[in-house]
Design an enzyme around this catalytic site. Structure first.
Site, PDB file in Angstrom:
ATOM      1  N   ASP A   1       0.657  -1.118   0.333  1.00 54.93           N
ATOM      2  CA  ASP A   1       0.034   0.379   0.238  1.00 54.93           C
ATOM      3  C   ASP A   1       1.422   1.128   0.154  1.00 54.93           C
ATOM      4  O   ASP A   1       2.314   0.806   0.096  1.00 54.93           O
ATOM      5  CB  ASP A   1      -0.770   0.080   0.981  1.00 54.93           C
ATOM      6  CG  ASP A   1      -2.572   0.608   0.241  1.00 54.93           C
ATOM      7  OD1 ASP A   1      -2.126   1.651   0.264  1.00 54.93           O
ATOM      8  OD2 ASP A   1      -2.988   0.047   1.304  1.00 54.93           O
TER       9      ASP A   1
ATOM     10  N   GLU B   1     -10.154   2.789  -5.060  1.00 55.65           N
ATOM     11  CA  GLU B   1      -9.660   3.988  -5.083  1.00 55.65           C
ATOM     12  C   GLU B   1      -8.795   4.407  -5.600  1.00 55.65           C
ATOM     13  O   GLU B   1      -7.540   4.998  -4.827  1.00 55.65           O
ATOM     14  CB  GLU B   1      -9.091   4.531  -3.145  1.00 55.65           C
ATOM     15  CG  GLU B   1     -10.318   4.261  -1.962  1.00 55.65           C
ATOM     16  CD  GLU B   1     -10.442   4.029  -0.805  1.00 55.65           C
ATOM     17  OE1 GLU B   1     -10.870   4.311   0.214  1.00 55.65           O
ATOM     18  OE2 GLU B   1      -8.955   3.079  -0.403  1.00 55.65           O
TER      19      GLU B   1
ATOM     20  N   HIS C   1      -3.098   3.025  -4.916  1.00 52.48           N
ATOM     21  CA  HIS C   1      -2.451   2.530  -3.234  1.00 52.48           C
ATOM     22  C   HIS C   1      -1.370   2.122  -3.780  1.00 52.48           C
ATOM     23  O   HIS C   1      -0.743   0.975  -3.528  1.00 52.48           O
ATOM     24  CB  HIS C   1      -3.160   1.079  -2.822  1.00 52.48           C
ATOM     25  CG  HIS C   1      -4.493   2.208  -1.854  1.00 52.48           C
ATOM     26  ND1 HIS C   1      -4.103   2.929  -1.166  1.00 52.48           N
ATOM     27  CD2 HIS C   1      -5.580   1.958  -2.358  1.00 52.48           C
ATOM     28  CE1 HIS C   1      -5.288   3.347  -0.814  1.00 52.48           C
ATOM     29  NE2 HIS C   1      -6.700   2.948  -1.085  1.00 52.48           N
TER      30      HIS C   1
HETATM   31  C1  ACM Z   1     -10.831  -0.328   0.988  1.00 54.10           C
HETATM   32  O1  ACM Z   1     -11.370  -0.024   2.350  1.00 54.10           O
HETATM   33  N1  ACM Z   1     -10.273   0.718   0.712  1.00 54.10           N
HETATM   34  C2  ACM Z   1     -10.907  -1.660   0.182  1.00 54.10           C
END
Ligand code: ACM
Ligand code: ZN
Length: 575
Positions: free
Chosen positions: A218, A354, A290
């Protein structure tokens, strides 16, 4: 304070004394078995020999050996299974008529017959049987408990404990509701070492959970050694400090460097350990968003070429991988080649959540790719959204060609999604419902019910600071995974999972506290048919599980008994 403790303790004792009582037709096993019928009398485990059907496979024998060792340690005299079934005692029997994860436990005054067709079935039977035994089974130093009535634990000399090893005559038949029973751990926001990961797998196994979703990369840290890209760990696994609480503006850091990663040998060790407990490890490499930790290591992977810094704050970053450059796909494929080697799992999780598109809108390489592919903004989605679909499809093709399937967060449904992808529904259940209706497999992880980084209780001022919202165990327990799914589409719901994101969780004790006892509720969503669910019966089972957690040295929340907060925790509290 003392009075409150006494009241809570006596409430617990009343609950516990109702538990395991044949009269009430309840039994202290979580998740609750599908069929439980009590008989007459009881079986004395302490005096029983163990015998093994010659048809039991090697892994099944390992499970039995571990059971015998624990029993021997608890009783203070070694136990060993003997080859060939005896006429009485604890008998491990292969019954090929049973399904792969199914088991039967038949307890009479003479015999405790444990039947299954596979090592997995035997393993799940042992998990159930163990919960009927005194706490000493889990830790020889634990205090004695009278299991037949689940009375309040009381200390007693070792020799006397033997009289507590009687379990009621009972017939149990059991098998899971869902094939996919998952638990997730984010090791990027905070790193957790191999010893803790194994302890996490142990408690998952106790709940018959069979998928470990390991969130390995991440923005805040890359956590797996990739030999082709050594800077991922030499640069991407460390950040100089971490934002304190939610001090985004103005930024306030804690001044403490944070880092860590798993070598490939450690990854193999964890995968093998999990497999020995019938848990498949599903790795997640979250892309194309991410990815700042990777981009800090290899800035050419981003649209602007950087420089980028391993992130010290939480949230959603605008800097994401650049799909306009072929080098990006070369990188993804190079990483996935090593991931495939390390993880035998059918599924590889490729994230997809995201991913803001602002960098792609400005990037000449991304815009060139959009033009070449003929992607156009329409009334539903932008050309950049379709570019994310292109990334997903290309990675999916790459993995499919190597015999693997993808899982992605529910954002992958936006735009076009190629057949064969599995959707993990986290922004509520809607993504899973839409996926199933459209013929995609889905796993239910709705944040409001199954994000275990949320507060354990409404009394947030007594709870360790958390990222969001009270989500007590009762709420988790109330989730019905098939609600809203048309009957014909229900086969697409593979199962249920809970997630532990670790932005505000940095120690093993805190991580355990956040997942326990909510994992008890999760396991009933995953394992029990809906008609077996019963919150009052479940609470009694949780009281039993708490004694097991004490014996095994896990921290957990007692909010279900009106005691919010993590004892001994001195960090920031909720606001
Ligand atoms: C997430 O909680 N962004 C998958
Ligand atoms: Zn770009």
């Amino acid at each position: 304070m003392k009075l409150r403790f006494l009241l809570a303790a006596s409430a617990l004792a009343i609950l516990a004394s109702a538990c395991c009582s044949p009269k009430n037709e309840t039994i202290c096993i979580i998740p609750e078995p599908q069929i439980v019928n009590f008989g007459e009398g009881s079986f004395d485990v302490a005096r029983a020999a163990i015998s093994i059907d010659p048809a039991v496979c090697e892994l099944g024998r390992e499970h039995i050996a571990e059971f015998a060792i624990r029993l021997g340690n608890a009783l203070g005299s070694p136990r060993q299974g003997v080859e060939g079934l005896k006429d009485s005692g604890i008998r491990f029997i292969i019954d090929k008529k049973l399904a792969e994860e199914q088991y039967v436990i038949d307890i009479t005054p003479e015999c405790a017959d444990i039947k299954a067709s596979t090592a997995a079935g035997l393993f799940y039977a042992i998990q159930s049987l163990s919960q009927l035994l005194p706490d000493k089974y889990f830790n020889p130093d634990a205090i004695c408990t009278e299991i037949e009535t689940c009375q309040k634990p009381k200390p007693c000399p070792k020799s006397l404990c033997r009289k507590f090893w009687k379990i009621p005559a009972v017939h149990i038949e059991d098998s899971p509701r869902f094939a996919y029973r998952g638990m997730h751990l984010d090791v990027s926001r905070h790193f957790f070492g191999v010893d803790f990961v194994k302890k996490y797998l142990d408690v998952m196994a106790l709940h018959k959970i069979n998928r470990f979703h390991w969130h390995l990369s991440d923005d805040q840290g890359w956590r797996i050694e990739i030999k082709k890209y050594p800077r991922l760990t030499s640069v991407g696994s460390t950040r100089p400090e971490t934002m304190l609480l939610k001090n985004f503006e103005p930024y306030v850091g804690d001044g403490i460097p944070h880092g860590g990663y798993y070598t490939q040998d450690e990854i193999r060790e964890v995968v093998a350990y999990a497999a020995s407990k019938h848990i498949t490890v599903i790795p997640e490499i979250d892309l194309p968003g991410h990815m700042i930790a990777a981009m800090a290591a290899y800035p050419e992977l981003g649209c602007t070429g950087g420089p980028y810094k391993v992130w010290q704050i939480w949230g959603v970053a605008n800097e994401v991988l650049c799909p306009g450059k072929e080098k990006t796909f070369e990188f993804i494929e190079g990483v996935l080649d090593e991931i495939i080697e390390l993880f035998p799992s059918e599924y590889i999780h490729i994230g997809g959540d995201e991913c803001p598109k602002s960098a792609w809108e400005k990037c000449p390489d991304c815009q060139k790719r959009i033009a070449e592919l003929g992607l156009k903004t329409d009334e539903k989605h932008t050309a950049e959204q379709y570019l994310q679909n292109y990334v997903t499809a290309r990675v999916q093709d790459y993995l499919n060609a190597r015999g693997r399937k993808i899982i992605g967060w529910d954002e992958i449904l936006e735009g076009n999604l190629a057949k064969g992808a599995t959707v993990m529904s986290w922004r509520g259940a809607a993504g899973g419902i839409e996926a199933a209706k459209n013929g995609f497999d889905a796993i239910m992880v709705p944040a409001g019910y199954l994000y275990f980084d949320y507060y354990q209780s409404e009394a947030v001022e007594k709870e360790p600071f958390a990222i969001c919202c009270p989500s007590p165990i009762e709420k988790t327990y109330s989730f019905e995974p098939l609600e809203g799914i048309p009957a014909k589409a229900q086969k697409h719901i593979l199962g249920v999972q809970a997630n532990l994101w670790t932005e505000y969780i940095s120690t093993p004790a805190h991580a355990e506290y956040m997942v326990l006892p909510r994992m008890d509720a999760l396991s009933e969503l995953q394992w029990c048919q809906p008609e077996r669910k019963d919150y009052e019966r479940f609470k009694e089972g949780v009281a039993r599980m708490m004694r097991i957690y004490d014996a095994l040295g896990y921290s957990y929340s007692r909010n279900i008994f009106g005691e919010p907060g993590l004892p001994g925790y001195t960090g920031p509290l909720g606001q």
